[in-house]
Design an enzyme around this catalytic site. Structure first.
Site, short mmCIF file in Angstrom:
data_model
loop_
_atom_site.label_atom_id
_atom_site.label_comp_id
_atom_site.label_asym_id
_atom_site.label_seq_id
_atom_site.Cartn_x
_atom_site.Cartn_y
_atom_site.Cartn_z
N THR A 86 0.65 -1.20 0.02
CA THR A 86 0.06 -0.10 0.17
C THR A 86 0.92 1.21 -0.09
OG1 THR A 86 -1.72 -1.11 1.19
CG2 THR A 86 -1.65 1.33 1.43
N LYS A 168 -6.79 4.91 5.13
CA LYS A 168 -5.71 4.61 5.90
C LYS A 168 -4.74 5.98 5.73
CE LYS A 168 -5.24 -0.05 4.06
NZ LYS A 168 -4.54 -1.03 3.23
ZN ZN Z 1 -3.11 -1.28 -0.33
#
Ligand code: ZN
Length: 552
Positions: A86, A168
């Site tokens: 990510t 996130k």
């Molecule tokens: Zn990710």
């Protein structure tokens, strides 16, 4: 390195005129037409939205994802590097640079010079904060070593507003960088931001609403008719099943809330609130709104990509984006949307084997313990001495400083032998090999494994060796919340869709491979943003299908 460009940016801010960007002024001086930039750039990252997920569902979309397919469609976009995680993936999207330049080599790396005992550093933190560790950390953008598109935008248009919102922290921070006017993510019980920043009233209000949502139990979603074929339970070894769920959750279960379509809805509501609160796109100066939708990733990890859960998520995401674009339409903003993903993903091997992929497997006999034993054996030391640091059995492996150069050499040679000894290991490269390798060129899908690893390599942050998983191998063992994943150098993890849409544009599809590092140069061209020569690893994608071009 960070200081260098920050200083350059400050100089640029002093020089740029508010009304006419430098590059556009050149055109005006030469009597050339200047295309009108959009008033708002909306850049969306759907975490773990692989190309195969897009191709599986693209014919079924009726909402926002159908609209984006009426624009420029690049079904073969690549996060071209090996460490398809990510943080690295988000670092490429708005910088136009690969991890070998952004410095974001993984979600976590090891810095043997930091005080903390485990030496583990999170990709979006300040490890210098006293008493912090990689799980209880101070969020920071200082790890990102290059400017973001938002920084370039502000350099050209000092009045431009830039906002990043995400599920996130690493998604918001890597897309928004250090200088975004607002940068927010879900912090566990409320939306959170970088240190030293105040909380606008809209954020307080929405944090309270979302906390109230989490506090309530939810019956989940009805499984639509179109998802009923996918609803096959897959029994996993330790007695739990995935595949036929519907996101029902108990009161207060924040992890279940995060792994449901509700999480993306929360982030899009925050994005809408900032559009109104900050008047984004309300004048002729282009603004930037970067949005990280993280639910697809949590759902992929918790349930895999081929069950009823992901099918429901794809339908909900399509509807949520439709509602968000309608919201922008109602404000009569001339906006351009880009949508891509930080990486792809691979379904859980237990379902793969049920569905015509008998080769799908997990690491088998290969483990972190094997790595530690190999280093101990090669150096004649004891495993108890803590000779190795790693974030799992694959990825970057760091050798402890107590080992002499000769011992390290022996350990590296022994670790390289693991590629022959274990079928789960595709390749092991040393830092010396990767340092010496040239940066790759040529068709991205044909890059060697070494090429892929080279673009994930940053000297001083990368490990002494990097271990790459073999094809069809899922690292990690299944457990609640984590049954499937990504992170390998294989195309199911590297390949992501890249879509662009603006009202009135003529659509087209380009099936040849492009890269996520092409997105920032593409956005820079349509906004007439000037960027120093050589800043990008990617190239501008021409979004006009006719002889005209959006790249000049
Ligand atoms: Zn990710």
């Amino acid at each position: 390195m960070k200081k260098g460009w920050a200083k350059g940016l400050a100089l640029g801010l002093g020089l740029a005129s508010a009304a006419v960007p430098v590059m556009a002024q050149d055109k005006v001086d030469k009597g050339e037409p200047v295309a009108k930039p959009p008033q708002l750039i909306v850049m969306i990252s759907v975490d773990q939205f692989s190309s195969h997920l897009f191709s599986q569902y693209r014919g079924r979309y009726t909402g926002g994802l159908k609209r984006l397919q009426q624009g420029a469609v690049f079904p073969a976009g690549f996060q071209s590097h090996a460490a398809t995680e990510t943080c690295p993936g988000h670092s490429t999207i708005l910088t136009g640079a690969r991890p070998s330049r952004t410095g974001i080599i993984a979600n976590n790396w090891f810095d043997l010079s930091v005080e903390r005992e485990d030496k583990r550093v999170y990709c979006a933190e300040d490890p210098g904060v006293d008493g912090s560790n990689s799980r209880d950390y101070t969020p920071s953008a200082d790890t990102l070593l290059v400017p973001t598109f938002g920084d370039y935008l502000k350099q050209t248009y000092p009045d431009a507003k830039t906002v990043a919102v995400a599920g996130k922290d690493r998604a918001a921070i890597m897309m928004g960088g250090a200088h975004a006017d607002q940068s927010w993510w879900w912090g566990g019980d409320a939306f959170a931001t970088l240190g030293g920043r105040s909380t606008p009233t809209v954020v307080q209000t929405l944090s309270a609403r979302r906390a109230a949502d989490v506090a309530q139990a939810s019956p989940g979603y009805d499984v639509p008719e179109s998802c009923s074929d996918s609803a096959i339970p897959v029994a996993l070894e330790d007695g739990f099943t995935v595949g036929a769920g519907n996101f029902a959750r108990k009161a207060g279960d924040v992890r279940a809330w995060r792994s449901s379509p509700d999480f993306d809805k929360a982030v899009l509501k925050l994005a809408e609130a900032f559009v109104d609160d900050m008047d984004l796109g309300k004048d002729s100066t282009p603004d930037l709104l970067a949005i990280g939708l993280s639910a697809t990733d949590y759902i992929g990890h918790a349930f895999g990509s081929q069950g009823a859960e992901m099918c429901i998520q794809m339908e909900q995401l399509d509807a949520e984006l439709d509602s968000f674009f309608t919201f922008l339409d109602e404000r009569e903003i001339d906006y351009v949307v880009g949508l891509t993903a930080d990486h792809g993903g691979h379904d859980l091997p237990e379902r793969g084997r049920m569905q015509a992929a008998p080769q799908d497997t997990r690491l088998g006999a290969f483990s972190e313990k094997v790595i530690a034993e190999t280093v101990a054996w090669a150096t004649g030391r004891s495993m108890q001495e803590g000779l190795v640091y790693s974030d799992g059995a694959v990825g970057d492996i760091y050798l402890d400083r107590q080992l002499s150069p000769e011992e390290k050499e022996k350990a590296i040679t022994a670790l390289k032998g693991l590629a022959d000894a274990y079928p789960a290991v595709a390749a092991v490269y040393s830092a010396a090999e990767l340092s010496a390798a040239p940066l790759p060129a040529g068709p991205i899908e044909e890059w060697s494994l070494m090429d892929r690893a080279r673009t994930s390599f940053y000297p001083g942050r990368s490990g002494d060796v990097v271990i790459l998983a073999a094809h069809s191998v899922t690292p990690g063992n299944p457990g609640p919340g984590y049954v499937a994943g990504h992170g390998t150098p294989w195309d199911y993890d590297r390949k992501v869709p890249i879509l662009f849409w603006r009202k009135g544009m003529r659509g087209f599809e380009q099936y040849e491979a492009v890269e996520t590092v092409d997105i920032a140069p593409t956005l820079a061209a349509i906004t007439n943003v000037s960027v120093p020569e050589g800043s990008f690893d990617g190239r501008c994608l021409d979004l006009d299908p006719s002889v005209a071009t959006t790249c000049e």
